[in-house]
Structures are given as C-alpha cells and as structure tokens.
Design a protein around this motif. Structure first.
Motif, PDB file in Angstrom:
ATOM      1  N   ILE A   1      13.583  51.436  37.233  1.00 39.83           N
ATOM      2  CA  ILE A   1      13.261  52.528  36.229  1.00 39.83           C
ATOM      3  C   ILE A   1      12.421  51.817  34.989  1.00 39.83           C
ATOM      4  CG2 ILE A   1      14.064  54.224  34.452  1.00 39.83           C
ATOM      5  CD1 ILE A   1      16.172  53.440  37.423  1.00 39.83           C
ATOM      6  N   ASP A   2      11.267  52.288  34.772  1.00 37.41           N
ATOM      7  CA  ASP A   2      10.554  51.467  33.541  1.00 37.41           C
ATOM      8  C   ASP A   2      11.130  52.076  32.216  1.00 37.41           C
ATOM      9  OD1 ASP A   2       8.633  51.063  31.634  1.00 37.41           O
ATOM     10  OD2 ASP A   2       7.010  50.942  32.984  1.00 37.41           O
ATOM     11  N   LEU A   3      11.506  51.171  31.424  1.00 42.43           N
ATOM     12  CA  LEU A   3      12.472  51.566  30.190  1.00 42.43           C
ATOM     13  C   LEU A   3      11.294  51.725  28.993  1.00 42.43           C
ATOM     14  CD1 LEU A   3      15.421  49.469  30.293  1.00 42.43           C
ATOM     15  CD2 LEU A   3      15.024  51.807  30.770  1.00 42.43           C
ATOM     16  N   THR A   4       9.968  51.910  29.233  1.00 41.70           N
ATOM     17  CA  THR A   4       9.184  52.498  28.263  1.00 41.70           C
ATOM     18  C   THR A   4       8.729  54.125  28.605  1.00 41.70           C
ATOM     19  OG1 THR A   4       7.002  51.747  29.333  1.00 41.70           O
ATOM     20  CG2 THR A   4       8.093  50.149  28.171  1.00 41.70           C
ATOM     21  N   THR A   5       9.076  54.564  29.676  1.00 49.01           N
ATOM     22  CA  THR A   5       8.723  55.883  30.008  1.00 49.01           C
ATOM     23  C   THR A   5      10.038  56.658  30.496  1.00 49.01           C
ATOM     24  OG1 THR A   5       8.161  55.178  32.486  1.00 49.01           O
ATOM     25  CG2 THR A   5       6.407  55.498  30.661  1.00 49.01           C
ATOM     26  N   PHE A   6      11.123  55.731  30.898  1.00 50.58           N
ATOM     27  CA  PHE A   6      12.263  56.374  31.412  1.00 50.58           C
ATOM     28  C   PHE A   6      11.917  57.088  32.786  1.00 50.58           C
ATOM     29  CE2 PHE A   6      13.883  54.891  27.493  1.00 50.58           C
ATOM     30  CZ  PHE A   6      15.128  54.532  27.801  1.00 50.58           C
ATOM     31  N   LYS A   7      11.281  56.165  33.557  1.00 48.64           N
ATOM     32  CA  LYS A   7      10.697  57.030  34.857  1.00 48.64           C
ATOM     33  C   LYS A   7      11.017  55.997  35.870  1.00 48.64           C
ATOM     34  CE  LYS A   7       7.189  59.727  36.675  1.00 48.64           C
ATOM     35  NZ  LYS A   7       6.122  60.714  36.276  1.00 48.64           N
ATOM     36  N   THR A   8      11.482  56.518  36.996  1.00 53.12           N
ATOM     37  CA  THR A   8      11.637  55.694  38.333  1.00 53.12           C
ATOM     38  C   THR A   8      10.215  55.432  38.787  1.00 53.12           C
ATOM     39  OG1 THR A   8      13.698  56.970  38.760  1.00 53.12           O
ATOM     40  CG2 THR A   8      12.815  55.458  40.480  1.00 53.12           C
TER      41      THR A   8
END
Ligand code: RUQ
Ligand code: CUA
Length: 652
Positions: free
Chosen positions: A137-144
């Motif tokens: 999960i990318d923690l700049t977009t909170f997207k998987t």
C-alpha cells in the motif's frame, strides 16, 4: 538488579522531562486524567497514524492515535463497493490470482517499510492468509498498488514481516502442503509428501516492486509468525513453528504433544551467497503478480512461471532450529537485535534467546540433534533466560525502546511488562478481553516511539452497547510512558484486527497526494476536457467517454444503447483540487459505484437487461448542485436501429 534500578531512574527522568507531564508523585491523580490524554481537540490532528489489519474483512483501516478515530478504510484483498475497488475495470486485475479473480481474503499482519531499522513511511505491506498473497500500500495515496501471489503455500500467516532496510518481506506457510508435480497424494502420507515453504520477497528500493527472490524448503511444520533480526542480527530471520509433531488430524491434541517446538533461524545472507554461486533450482510454480500503474490509473496483471527453490538440507548453514516451549505463536526480536522472544501459547514461561549465544552455539556445534541434517541448537546454550510466571497463554511481544518488553497473555487476559535484561516482571494490567496482538508505535523496529500501546482484543463481551449476535471488536489504548501501564481508552475497530503498526504522523502527513495531475493522466480512455465527451459503438460494445466536473456529467443524455450491449462508462474526473472525488452509479448495475479521484479515469462495465430509461448520478455530495449532477441513458430492444446519440449540454 543494578540494571533494573538504572532503567527505572531513566523512566522517571523521562516523565520529568516530558512537557506537560506531572512528576511521579502525581500518578494516582493522573489516572483520573485519562480523557484529556486521548482528547484531540476539534481541528487538531492525531499524533500517530495507526495502520490496522482488518482480518476477515480483507481491508486495512487507518486510525488516528491517541483518539482512536477511524480516518480511512483501504481495500486491499477484498472488493469495496464504497469506491469501486474490484468493481472498476481498472482495479479488477489487482485481485487476479492463479485461481482467477478472488474478491476476498483474510488479512492479518501489517509491516511498515523501514530504513536502518526505523520506520520510513514509504509503504505498508499486508498478507492474505487464505489465498496466499502479499500486498503493498502506497502511504502517499493510501492505495493498494501491488499484490503478489505466493505459490506452494497455504495459510500465509507468518507474513509479511520485513528486514531492516526493506530488503525482503517474508511469507511462511502455516499449512504445509505437497508441492511440485506430486500433489495428488493421500493426506495420510503427510510426513513423506508434505513440506513447508518460506518465501523471501525482494523489494526494489526505488519503486518498491516485489519479486519472489527465493523459496526455502522446510519440514512439514506449521509456520506461525516471524521477525527479522535487526542491527547485530541483521541478516537473520526467525520463524516460530508449531505442530513439529507433524500431525495432520485433530491438531488440537496431536500437535500439542511435545514440550518444545522450534524457532527456525534462517541466515538469509547465507542463502544470498548460495544464489550468487548459482545454487538452487527453478521450480515450475505459476503465480500472479499485479501492479497498479499510477499514470494510467490501471492495474496490470501478469503470470510468472517459476520460483527459485533452495533446499537447506543440502545448502548447509542456512537453517538452525532453536527449541522453544510450547507451541509458540509469536516470535519477536527486541530493538537491539540481541534478544529473540518466543511466546509459547501452552508454556508457563517466556523464553528469551540471545543472538550472541546463538552464534556461539553454532560455532561450537553445540547441537542437541538435527532435523534432516539441519542442526537443532542446545536450548540452554542459546537461552538468555526465562521470564517466570508471566501469566497464561503468551502470544505476542512489543518493545518500548527503554529496555522493556510487553507480552500479551491471551488466556489470563492481561498484558505483562517485563525487563528484557533482568527478565523481571515489572507490571501487569488486565485487558477486556482475551488480548491478541499488541502494538507500540515503532514497537517492532530498532527505534520504538513508545508512549502508547494498543491491545487488540479478540473478545468484546460487555464493553459496548450490544449489537445483536456479533459485537464490535475492541481495541484498548494504554499510556506506557510511566512505570505503570495506564488504560486510557476503549475503541471499536473495523473487521477483526490482528496486527497493526503505528508511526508519527509527521513522517507522511505532508507527503500526501492531493489530486492526480491531469497532464500525467495516461489512461488510454482519459478525456482532457469536456469537449472530448462522446459515445462510440463498436459492435455490441458501447464506450461512453464521460467527464465529471462540478456539477455535471458530459454526455448526460445517451440514446441508441440496446439490451445486451456491453456499456463501458469511462469517467474522467477533471477536477484539479483536493478532496473532490465524484461518484458514478447507474440503476440496475450489478457491480458497485465508481468513486473517481480528481484527475483520475475509471471505468464501469454495465450490461442493460431491459428496455427503459436509466438514470445515472453522482454519489458523492460534491457541491451545492450535486443533486443536479445526473443524466439519462435510454435502452432500446435488442435489434433496434436507434443510432447512438448523446448530448453534452453544450449546444442546447
Ligand atoms: S495472529 S493473535 Cu493472525 Cu498475528 Cu496472533
Ligand atoms: Cu459530483 Cu456530486
């Protein structure tokens, strides 16, 4: 004793120095002050992001600490109608596996990326337990943004634990299985035909792309949990095992026979040496790898064919076994990397092993046996000591960075704080009820942030207003800044949390993506402006190229669609402003809505099943004229000759 006293003095000094804290004499007064310690005033931010696994909901939740407020649900392995995850054409490939599209999984553990054994806030990783996978999960977009399947595995529970520079994420199989060509075997041939596997997934340091670097064969034990060594023990990984009895029926009894199981110590640097020297063999094991492309806003799914398998029975010095009482669940390494703690669910003590002693025992060949030629180290030789009478049912241990360990006791429903050097029990507090994992911000890293601890409890009983047969799961926040743990807050959680990690908000707060830049939108069906809005027929497929911007859709009146057509709504949200998603939903769609972020393009597929007029509308209250953000689509019978027409609202 000396060390203990010194540490205690240290703790007092911290209290005196911490701003706003009262001196030690005021402890009892402080306990009436719990509310103010968790109070985050309106408009203020929480101090920590807490990334919490959702267990059987297959999602993660983002919780602020100390308030316990839920900030976001991020879908990972489970479809999420709220934002179209797994329903939009772009996101469906993220849930591809070698078994096809899978809309659900059971997500247990979180690992936050680290550099030099400290949280760096780049990514969160999570495991799928049922159909083994690891997600990023990318923690700049909170997207998987990535999901990789783990072949030759079942019940991917000892996962996704992480090395100190995010070199590897591991995945150990809970259920041993027959692998390779010989999988149609009688279950009764468990001991001969089943094996465990441990996968090391490498992480590309620039983009974070995951790859299965190698898979280690292991005896057919159940691999439960794991922790990487760190600092002095960097290069090693520790896996707890149970069912070393190798039972395949009624494990409740048959896997609880032996007094000791093992912590399996893996020297992964040694494994790397073997790989460099060309050892190991490629084994055909198809698995699926899905990557989200942030420029096309689309996932791409590829199949990979084989993995590199290493057999530690032949490749010496990769694997050693440390005897550990009894059916261990968690294994944890302390912030210095010196101590390895085993939590034997059925043990009356907590064993603490010393990495230095482990190396010495290996050097001295101080073995008490072997498993298929892999040495079993002498328990006493590796043991730093045992925590006596800790409580019942130890499961997991976290650390505060001040020399203390905190172990959850499932059976006696309590948390026990003890000193890692002296092994002395310092404090215990009850939990309500049956605590599983504990979480201290930074607790598994080389530099815990301390201050708070959260207990994720398995049973809720009477803590909240009852809600029928199923009750909200329960977390409890403790202040651990003083000598005594202090309960501050109960808060319900989403799904069934297992593990969680937390880090200071400052690490990522200012790095958040606010919207996607339109000029970088390379989705093949993206529209760059409202003038490109149109509808095109291609055989029985109808492509609707649609824009959304406050407060209209273009086109908004569409005709010429027939029953049984495949209609694709490619919706581009033209907004270039923070926090302005638009939703899209159409009557009768048996999928979900789309929630399209500013600057993003997303596609909903819809097959109309009847003649009529179908309204569509924006689902997210985006402006004062949100209720005006709508349109109609006319569906004519199969065979009708109505041409495609549409209005964009411009000319009329
Ligand atoms: S587990 S309650 Cu699935 Cu991590 Cu221990
Ligand atoms: Cu767009 Cu409501």
């Amino acid at each position: 004793m000396k060390t203990g006293q010194w540490l205690m003095a240290g703790a007092i000094a911290t209290i005196l120095l911490a701003p706003g804290c009262k001196p030690k004499g005021a402890q009892s007064a402080l306990s009436g002050d719990a509310a103010s310690k968790v109070y985050v005033a309106p408009g203020q931010y929480d101090e920590f992001y807490n990334i919490v696994s959702g267990g059987f909901n297959g999602q993660i939740s983002v919780v602020g600490l100390p308030s316990g407020r839920v900030l976001k649900i991020v879908p990972v392995f489970s479809v999420h109608p709220e934002n179209g995850w797994g329903f939009s054409e772009e996101s469906k490939p993220m849930l591809n596996t070698s078994h096809g599209f899978i809309p659900w999984d059971d997500l247990h553990h979180i690992a936050i990326s680290t550099t030099n054994a400290e949280h760096d806030g780049r990514w969160a990783f999570a495991n799928a337990n049922n159909t083994p996978r690891i997600a990023k999960i990318d923690l700049t977009t909170f997207k998987t943004t990535e999901i990789i399947e783990i072949p030759n595995s079942g019940g991917n529970h000892s996962s996704p634990f992480i090395t100190e520079n995010t070199e590897y994420i591991v995945a150990g199989t809970r259920f041993s299985l027959p692998t390779g060509d010989n999988v149609d075997v009688p279950i009764a041939t468990y001991k001969e035909n089943f094996k465990g596997t441990i996968s090391f997934i490498s992480v590309d340091q620039e983009h974070g792309n995951m790859d299965i670097a190698f898979q280690l064969d292991a005896p057919p034990f159940n691999f439960d949990l794991a922790r990487a060594g760190k600092k002095k023990s960097h290069g090693w990984f520790f896996f707890s095992t149970y069912n070393t009895e190798m039972a395949h029926t009624l494990l409740e009894v048959n896997a609880s026979q032996k007094d000791k199981d093992f912590i399996m110590a893996v020297n992964w640097k040694k494994a790397e040496e073997y790989i460099k020297a060309g050892k190991g063999k490629k084994i055909k094991s198809p698995y699926v790898h899905n990557v989200w492309d942030e420029d096309t806003h689309t996932a791409i799914s590829t199949v990979r064919e084989d993995i590199l398998s290493l057999d530690p029975r032949e490749l010496k010095d990769i694997v050693y076994f440390i005897p550990c009482p009894k059916s261990p669940h968690g294994t944890d390494t302390d912030p210095t990397g010196e101590y390895i703690i085993g939590s034997g669910k059925l043990a009356a003590i907590i064993p603490v092993f010393s990495f230095t002693k482990m190396l010495k025992a290996i050097e001295d060949k101080n073995f008490e046996g072997n498993i298929d030629g892999m040495p079993v180290l002498n328990y006493e030789a590796v043991l730093h000591g045992e925590v006596l009478k800790p409580g019942l049912g130890p499961l997991h241990t976290e650390f505060d960075g001040k020399g203390n360990a905190y172990t959850s006791m499932f059976v006696s429903s309590e948390i026990v704080k003890w000193n890692i050097e002296t092994l002395e029990v310092l404090d215990r507090v009850p939990t309500f009820y049956s605590v599983g994992h504990l979480m201290i911000p930074g607790g598994p890293t080389g530099k815990p942030h301390g201050k708070y601890m959260v207990a994720y409890n398995k049973i809720t009983k009477d803590r909240y207003l009852p809600t029928g047969p199923e009750l909200a799961h329960s977390a409890q926040l403790f202040d651990i800044s003083g000598d005594k743990m202090q309960l501050l807050l109960d808060f319900p959680t989403i799904g069934e949390p297992h593990y969680a990690e937390a880090f200071p908000a400052a690490l990522i707060k200012d790095k958040q993506v606010k919207f996607y830049k339109m000029e970088k939108n390379n989705h093949p069906r993206a529209l760059k402006g409202i003038n490109d809005a149109r509808v095109e027929r291609d055989g029985n497929k109808v492509h609707v190229y649609m824009t959304s911007i406050r407060s209209n859709f273009r086109p908004d009146n569409i005709e010429g669609v027939r029953v049984g057509d495949e209609v694709y709504f490619h919706v581009t949200n033209l907004e270039q402003d923070w926090d302005v998603p638009h939703g899209f939903a159409i009557k009768g769609a048996n999928t979900a809505e789309l929630l399209i972020m500013p600057g993003e393009t997303a596609t909903l597929k819809w097959v109309p099943d009847r003649v009529g007029i179908f309204p569509f509308y924006c689902t997210d209250f985006c402006s004062a004229l949100h209720q005006e953000m709508q349109g109609y689509l006319r569906v004519s019978p199969k065979g009708s000759n109505n041409p495609i027409t549409f209005s964009t609202g411009v000319a009329e």
